[in-house]
Design an enzyme around this catalytic site. Structure first.
Site, mmCIF file in Angstrom:
data_model
loop_
_atom_site.group_PDB
_atom_site.id
_atom_site.type_symbol
_atom_site.label_atom_id
_atom_site.label_comp_id
_atom_site.label_asym_id
_atom_site.label_seq_id
_atom_site.Cartn_x
_atom_site.Cartn_y
_atom_site.Cartn_z
ATOM 1 N N GLY A 36 6.877 7.075 -1.033
ATOM 2 C CA GLY A 36 5.272 7.648 -1.369
ATOM 3 C C GLY A 36 4.854 8.871 -0.748
ATOM 4 O O GLY A 36 4.476 9.889 -1.466
ATOM 5 N N HIS A 37 5.391 9.118 0.375
ATOM 6 C CA HIS A 37 5.182 10.163 1.231
ATOM 7 C C HIS A 37 5.978 11.113 0.741
ATOM 8 O O HIS A 37 5.490 12.439 0.804
ATOM 9 C CB HIS A 37 5.472 9.945 2.893
ATOM 10 C CG HIS A 37 4.748 8.855 3.732
ATOM 11 N ND1 HIS A 37 5.314 7.568 4.038
ATOM 12 C CD2 HIS A 37 3.637 8.799 4.028
ATOM 13 C CE1 HIS A 37 4.445 6.816 4.590
ATOM 14 N NE2 HIS A 37 3.407 7.657 4.779
ATOM 15 N N GLN A 61 -7.734 4.317 14.811
ATOM 16 C CA GLN A 61 -8.148 3.629 13.346
ATOM 17 C C GLN A 61 -7.299 2.135 13.255
ATOM 18 O O GLN A 61 -7.583 1.499 12.262
ATOM 19 C CB GLN A 61 -7.495 4.550 12.169
ATOM 20 C CG GLN A 61 -6.038 4.686 12.000
ATOM 21 C CD GLN A 61 -5.685 5.652 11.155
ATOM 22 O OE1 GLN A 61 -5.540 6.717 11.230
ATOM 23 N NE2 GLN A 61 -4.841 5.247 9.831
ATOM 24 N N GLY A 147 -2.318 9.901 -0.511
ATOM 25 C CA GLY A 147 -2.011 8.964 -1.544
ATOM 26 C C GLY A 147 -2.922 7.980 -1.948
ATOM 27 O O GLY A 147 -3.900 7.779 -1.270
ATOM 28 N N ASP A 150 -4.118 4.235 -0.648
ATOM 29 C CA ASP A 150 -5.003 4.204 0.385
ATOM 30 C C ASP A 150 -6.434 4.646 -0.268
ATOM 31 O O ASP A 150 -7.094 5.706 0.109
ATOM 32 C CB ASP A 150 -4.625 4.795 1.590
ATOM 33 C CG ASP A 150 -3.702 4.184 2.401
ATOM 34 O OD1 ASP A 150 -3.278 2.854 2.501
ATOM 35 O OD2 ASP A 150 -2.554 4.998 2.514
ATOM 36 N N GLN A 153 -9.556 5.256 1.868
ATOM 37 C CA GLN A 153 -9.318 6.463 2.777
ATOM 38 C C GLN A 153 -9.630 7.674 2.070
ATOM 39 O O GLN A 153 -10.160 8.641 2.329
ATOM 40 C CB GLN A 153 -8.030 6.363 3.302
ATOM 41 C CG GLN A 153 -7.438 7.695 4.111
ATOM 42 C CD GLN A 153 -6.102 7.406 4.747
ATOM 43 O OE1 GLN A 153 -5.837 6.720 5.698
ATOM 44 N NE2 GLN A 153 -4.985 8.057 3.792
ATOM 45 N N VAL A 176 3.145 5.482 -5.242
ATOM 46 C CA VAL A 176 4.849 5.285 -5.833
ATOM 47 C C VAL A 176 5.036 3.793 -5.474
ATOM 48 O O VAL A 176 4.614 3.312 -4.749
ATOM 49 C CB VAL A 176 5.607 6.176 -4.920
ATOM 50 C CG1 VAL A 176 7.047 5.824 -5.259
ATOM 51 C CG2 VAL A 176 5.502 7.608 -5.226
ATOM 52 N N MET A 184 4.496 1.290 -2.459
ATOM 53 C CA MET A 184 5.157 1.854 -1.217
ATOM 54 C C MET A 184 4.462 1.717 -0.215
ATOM 55 O O MET A 184 3.152 2.065 -0.149
ATOM 56 C CB MET A 184 5.599 3.272 -1.317
ATOM 57 C CG MET A 184 6.983 3.046 -2.468
ATOM 58 S SD MET A 184 8.609 2.799 -1.704
ATOM 59 C CE MET A 184 9.502 3.093 -3.002
ATOM 60 N N SER A 186 4.614 1.665 4.391
ATOM 61 C CA SER A 186 5.531 1.637 5.778
ATOM 62 C C SER A 186 5.311 0.226 6.158
ATOM 63 O O SER A 186 6.232 -0.372 6.725
ATOM 64 C CB SER A 186 4.688 2.467 6.841
ATOM 65 O OG SER A 186 4.718 3.786 6.305
#
Lengths: 307, 307
Positions: A36-37, A61, A147, A150, A153, A176, A184, A186
């Site tokens: 994704g990143h 956060q 992305g 989120d 955000q 992604v 995707m 983390s």
């Protein structure tokens, strides 16, 4: 590719490139990069002359009982992925570099954060908006890449950029997904094998919502009930919320019309995952107003405002 | 000198000048300029190649019962004063240009605004910080100029610039005073002749404080009492607050030491005026701890935290 740890160094290098007329693209991340990143970085690479990726696990956060300490970190791996995706500069500051003393000033979004993740993670979006504002002022990019996974955000940052007149173009990039549809993240690295299988329930329930909408369903409560039932069947899954909201203001909808966002947060074991899907719904001549249906969440007392 | 009304136009003209390597100075004002403002503009002129003065009576920093509508305005006069002081560009936007829709994002200072004017004007400094953040992003100056008369505003903006990493130097400029010591303020224009004479009580009480400090007084309550008594004698004057605080964090001091700020707000008739004085107090070997002395305010129930 160069790696910087300080604001001064970053400003200097980016400034030199800006002065020669280069377009600057920024991809803010918390590291532990996935495809994704990489898709964000490649998009930034395509649209800019100089690509900055920031890697900073931002403590402000995270809530007190959240996973700040446990959040996965692997800088060497990130560095390789950044390089492969076409990064020019990685800004990898310490906490002390970003927060040399206790903050007194915060940026916050008043109206976009009372629903969805904002309702469950108090202070989260204040932390996000403030650190992104700082990164914007440190890097001063022409464009910044976020992305769509989120999505709240993204909405908060889009509005911040507009409200505070940042001369920065916000570019949103599609989520992604793994082959089975899991978005995707983390945090997917936290999942055990069984949990990983269960995690597909997020996209499954979104696809079920999509099917209903395709068939003409417009009642949020009905869609929410179906999604909720799917999640309830997954023994490892605990629903946090399902939100069916207007995409711009993130406020709950009873009847789906216009730009609609369906978002959800589900705990798979201890891992909190989110996902969402957007729909553009034309005003139909047929009305699909159903009676609101009461259902209750599983392992949670509060989820969709509509149910 | 050019006058712009839109953000696009302002960005374009400032951008052209920035590209040729010119240093940009910004003087944010609410108009109805006086010699204090002119001193800010002249300072900006001296230190920059291109001087922008913004004139915008910012509605979001006025409370519901404050003087937003009555606030004095005279653009033609302001234009002449700007020209004489060396302005290159006046940014004179409409409310709609700055706030095309209801804001969702705000900038606020958590700790610096619970005392002094912040305690009496809820939301004021959130309005100030947010609009200054917007102006910073619109003009992107190298330096921005603020007067020391509005000392809490100066402190909030200094901290905002630092906390949010704005690449802008904040320059503070000394208060300009009338011959009798009254601090220049656009609101002085509200004063009748008698009120104008009474208004000198603000600087008089600050001078009394200065004398006491010179003589070795270090007890905030004692200084506050003397100031309060002077104000109480002025029949047209109603004290809002006297604050004796540390200059950096604006938190109340019992014993004067280090960088000390004495600030006050007084209503002269219906006109609210503010003033302040700073002191650098070396740690003395002699201690001046007195018993706290109780005095009560006149025409107000709450003023100095120390009395």
């Amino acid at each position: 590719m160069v790696v910087t740890n300080t604001i001064t160094e970053t400003r200097y290098i980016v400034g030199v490139n800006r002065k020669t007329g280069k377009r600057i693209g920024l991809v803010p991340t918390m590291g532990y990069l996935h495809r994704g990143h990489c898709s964000l970085i490649r998009r930034a690479r395509k649209e800019n002359d100089f690509v900055v990726v920031s890697i900073f696990v931002n403590p402000t956060q995270f809530g007190l009982n959240e996973d700040f300490s446990a959040y996965p970190r692997d800088f060497e791996r990130d560095k390789n992925l950044c390089f492969e995706a076409g990064t020019d500069l990685i800004f990898y500051p310490s906490i002390n570099e970003i927060y040399p003393k206790e903050l007194s000033t915060y940026v916050y979004s008043e109206k976009l954060t009372n629903t969805m993740c904002g309702a469950f993670r108090p202070g989260h979006f204040r932390g996000v908006a403030t650190v992104v504002c700082k990164l914007f002022n440190i890097v001063q990019p022409d464009s910044a890449y976020f992305g769509e996974k989120d999505v709240q955000q993204l909405t908060v940052i889009n509005r911040m950029t507009e409200d505070l007149n940042f001369p920065i173009k916000i570019v949103s990039v599609s989520t992604v997904r793994e082959k089975d549809g899991l978005a995707m993240s983390s945090r997917n690295s936290y999942l055990s094998d069984n949990e990983r299988k269960s995690a597909v329930v997020l996209i499954k329930s979104l696809m079920a919502a999509k099917d209903l909408i395709k068939k003409g369903e417009r009642n949020a409560a009905v869609i929410c009930k179906v999604m909720n039932e799917l999640i309830a069947k997954e023994t490892l899954a605990g629903l946090e919320y399902i939100a069916i909201v207007d995409k711009k203001e993130l406020q709950p909808l009873q009847l789906l019309t216009g730009d609609v966002l369906i978002a959800l947060a589900v705990k798979i074991g201890k891992t909190r995952l989110i996902d969402n899907m957007s729909f553009k719904i034309e005003k139909s001549k047929r009305k699909f107003i159903h009676e609101a249906i009461n259902v209750s969440g599983k392992n949670t007392s509060s989820y969709c405002d509509r149910c």
